[in-house]
Every structure is written in structure tokens, then in C-alpha cells.
Design a protein around this motif. Structure first.
Motif, PDB file in Angstrom:
ATOM      1  N   GLU A 141       0.697  -1.099   0.267  1.00 31.08           N
ATOM      2  CA  GLU A 141      -0.048   0.261   0.079  1.00 31.08           C
ATOM      3  C   GLU A 141       0.731   1.217  -0.541  1.00 31.08           C
ATOM      4  N   GLY A 142       1.803   1.442   0.311  1.00 28.66           N
ATOM      5  CA  GLY A 142       2.802   2.568   0.355  1.00 28.66           C
ATOM      6  C   GLY A 142       3.401   2.553  -0.549  1.00 28.66           C
ATOM      7  N   SER A 187       0.138   5.094  -4.912  1.00 29.31           N
ATOM      8  CA  SER A 187      -0.691   7.033  -4.484  1.00 29.31           C
ATOM      9  C   SER A 187      -1.257   7.228  -3.712  1.00 29.31           C
ATOM     10  N   GLY A 188      -0.716   8.187  -3.326  1.00 29.91           N
ATOM     11  CA  GLY A 188      -2.192   8.592  -1.785  1.00 29.91           C
ATOM     12  C   GLY A 188      -1.363   8.037  -0.511  1.00 29.91           C
ATOM     13  N   ALA A 189      -0.941   7.376  -0.620  1.00 35.27           N
ATOM     14  CA  ALA A 189      -0.349   6.906   0.330  1.00 35.27           C
ATOM     15  C   ALA A 189       0.645   7.575   1.634  1.00 35.27           C
ATOM     16  N   SER A 190       0.098   7.626   2.398  1.00 37.75           N
ATOM     17  CA  SER A 190       0.575   8.343   3.648  1.00 37.75           C
ATOM     18  C   SER A 190       1.321   8.053   4.646  1.00 37.75           C
ATOM     19  N   GLY A 191       2.107   8.915   5.311  1.00 38.89           N
ATOM     20  CA  GLY A 191       3.087   8.650   6.792  1.00 38.89           C
ATOM     21  C   GLY A 191       4.603   8.326   5.873  1.00 38.89           C
ATOM     22  N   ASP A 192       6.141   7.372   6.404  1.00 38.80           N
ATOM     23  CA  ASP A 192       7.022   7.034   5.980  1.00 38.80           C
ATOM     24  C   ASP A 192       6.406   5.878   5.079  1.00 38.80           C
ATOM     25  N   THR A 193       6.971   6.021   3.087  1.00 38.11           N
ATOM     26  CA  THR A 193       6.800   5.483   2.663  1.00 38.11           C
ATOM     27  C   THR A 193       8.242   4.596   2.021  1.00 38.11           C
ATOM     28  N   ASP A 218      11.095   8.722  -0.341  1.00 37.20           N
ATOM     29  CA  ASP A 218      10.141   8.258  -0.185  1.00 37.20           C
ATOM     30  C   ASP A 218       9.103   7.965  -1.432  1.00 37.20           C
ATOM     31  N   ARG A 267       9.709  10.048  -3.699  1.00 36.26           N
ATOM     32  CA  ARG A 267       9.644  11.607  -4.664  1.00 36.26           C
ATOM     33  C   ARG A 267      10.936  11.875  -4.762  1.00 36.26           C
TER      34      ARG A 267
END
Length: 283
Positions: free
Chosen positions: A21-22, A25-31, A272, A274
Motif C-alpha cells: 500500500e505504501g 499514490s495517496g499513501a501517507s506517512g513514511d513510505t 519516499d 519522490r
């Protein structure tokens, strides 16, 4: 059910099991950990370059299968996990066409795994729009070429550890002849990289100086003095943007946009999933 429908079902099942899930796109937190896991999983599956042959680290898919893979990755909004840059988008397809078997085995697998960072040595101070006028010389020394000269506007050279370059191997031949396509190690004493500072303080481009730099004979791609043909073909691969997964993801951005983002991640850093440099990311 057709073969391609069956393949689509296989891809969906595989993605459901392997794409965290991480890494969507749209995943939050530390990915960061999820993205590393996703990248490693794609590499092992050969899906960073799905249409390359399996023996060179690819997935061995045909065009229809690769299209299905792209659609399914987009459907679950999977983030592009691989930063192949010029390796997957430009050099790799060129080596598949012109490289020897030894060159393919030695260079392609590190490209698929993100272990090499390539830059392009084409333009020179007096050979930009008229590239065939290049003057960087490569002198035959038996088992290697001795290179002297300069390249300019070389994107990412300050971060690259390898370069593919056009060099002049026969100064007496007509300008479109006497050019050879070579690969060389950027981490050698004979190469100096000087960033070209822009008004904003960034330096995406560089000057590269060669002072008795070495390109091994085994890294001559194509025939001696016939590099113009290889170099032109590489530019066609660059424009097609079909080297790897490239534009796969969950947004409406073009494949070209994703290719640029991949290159920016490689040369400006990634966090992460990006582009780490916020000044570059916000452009």
C-alpha cells in the motif's frame, strides 16, 4: 478467455500480493521501506524493463503484455519505482540492437537493477546543433582508446558513474564518418566534471573534460568509425520513451513527464518515492 485476458488476471493477482500500500499514490506517512520493497520486487520480476529479454534482466513480455502491465499498474495507482534514467530509456535499447553479447551481459543487468548511473557525452562547445562537428579525439592504443577533449551541457554528469559518448576516431574522415560510440567509466583520473551554474543556483548541466581518459576497446559499440549510426539510433530511443516502465503510474501525466521525473530522482536524489530536491520537484 483469451491469452491476454488470462495474463491480465495473472498480473492483477501478482500485484495484489506484491505491491504494498505504501507504494501506491495517496499513501501517507513514511513510505520509504515500502518503496524499497516495491523496487526490489519489480527488479527481481524483470518488470523495471518488461520488454527486455529475461537473460538481460528484463521481463520478456511482448508489446501487448507490457501494455496490460502498464494498465494494471495504473489501475492500482502504483508509483513508478525504478529510476533507470538514460540507462533504460536510451542506452539499454541501443545495446540490445548494436551491442555484442558480452556487452549486453556486462551492462544491461546493472542498468535493470539501478546499479549504474549513465550520462550522455554528445554536445561540445563547437558541436551543439551541428553534432557531427565534434572534435573530442579518441586515439587507438591497442586495447583501449585514449580520449582528450570536452563535452558540454551534460545532464547529471556530476552524479553519473558511466558515460556513453561520441568521439572522433578518424580526424581525416568526412565529419559524419570517423566517429565512434564508446562507453567509459566516469570515476577515473582523466575525467573532470564542472557544473554549469544557472541563475537560480542549480546545476543540472555540466562541462566534462577528458585528459587522457580511457575507454576500453571492449566498450566500443558498433563498428569503429560508424558511431554516427549508433548515436542517431540512440536519440530515436530517447524520443520514443519506451525503454522501461517509464510513464506507468496512477496519474494522467505523459510518459515523457515520468521519464523526466525518473531522471531527476536518479540525479537529484529520492525520498519516499519522490524527487528529494524540492526546488526541482516543484517545477
Amino acid at each position: 478467455m483469451s491469452d491476454i485476458d488470462g495474463f491480465r488476471n495473472e498480473v492483477r493477482d501478482w500485484l495484489a500480493e506484491h505491491c504494498p500500500e505504501g507504494a501506491r499514490s495517496g499513501a501517507s506517512g513514511d513510505t520509504g521501506d515500502a518503496m524499497k520493497q516495491w523496487r526490489d520486487t519489480l527488479i527481481e520480476q524483470g518488470w523495471t524493463v518488461p520488454m527486455w529479454p529475461k537473460e538481460y534482466g528484463g521481463g520478456g513480455l511482448d508489446r501487448a503484455q507490457a501494455r496490460v502491465l502498464a494498465e494494471e499498474l495504473g489501475r492500482i495507482r502504483a508509483r513508478p519505482a525504478f529510476m533507470g534514467g538514460m540507462g533504460t530509456g536510451m542506452l539499454g535499447p541501443t545495446l540490445l540492437e548494436y551491442g555484442t553479447e558480452e556487452q549486453k551481459k556486462r551492462h544491461l543487468i546493472p542498468i535493470t537493477r539501478g546499479e549504474t548511473r549513465w550520462c550522455q557525452g554528445y554536445s561540445e562547445p563547437g558541436a551543439g546543433s551541428d553534432l557531427a562537428g565534434l572534435q573530442t579525439k579518441a586515439v587507438d592504443k591497442g586495447d583501449h582508446f585514449l580520449i582528450n577533449g570536452q563535452k558540454i551541457w551534460t545532464s547529471g554528469a556530476q552524479f553519473a558513474n558511466r558515460m556513453f559518448a561520441l568521439v572522433r576516431t578518424d580526424p581525416d574522415a568526412p565529419k559524419h564518418e570517423g566517429i565512434s560510440f564508446v562507453l567509459l567509466d566516469m570515476e577515473q583520473p582523466g575525467i573532470t566534471v564542472k557544473p554549469i551554474r544557472t541563475i537560480g543556483g542549480n546545476s543540472p548541466f555540466n562541462e566534462v573534460f577528458f585528459d587522457d581518459a580511457i575507454a576500453q576497446k571492449e566498450d566500443l559499440v558498433g563498428e569503429l568509425n560508424q558511431g554516427w549510426t549508433v548515436g542517431k539510433r540512440l536519440l530515436q530511443h530517447e524520443r520514443s520513451g519506451q525503454g522501461g516502465l517509464g510513464g506507468v503510474g496512477g496519474t494522467r501525466q505523459s510518459p515523457r513527464s515520468f521519464a523526466l521525473a525518473d531522471t531527476a530522482k536518479q540525479y537529484r536524489g529520492e525520498k519516499d518515492g519522490r524527487i528529494e530536491d524540492t526546488a526541482v520537484r516543484d517545477r
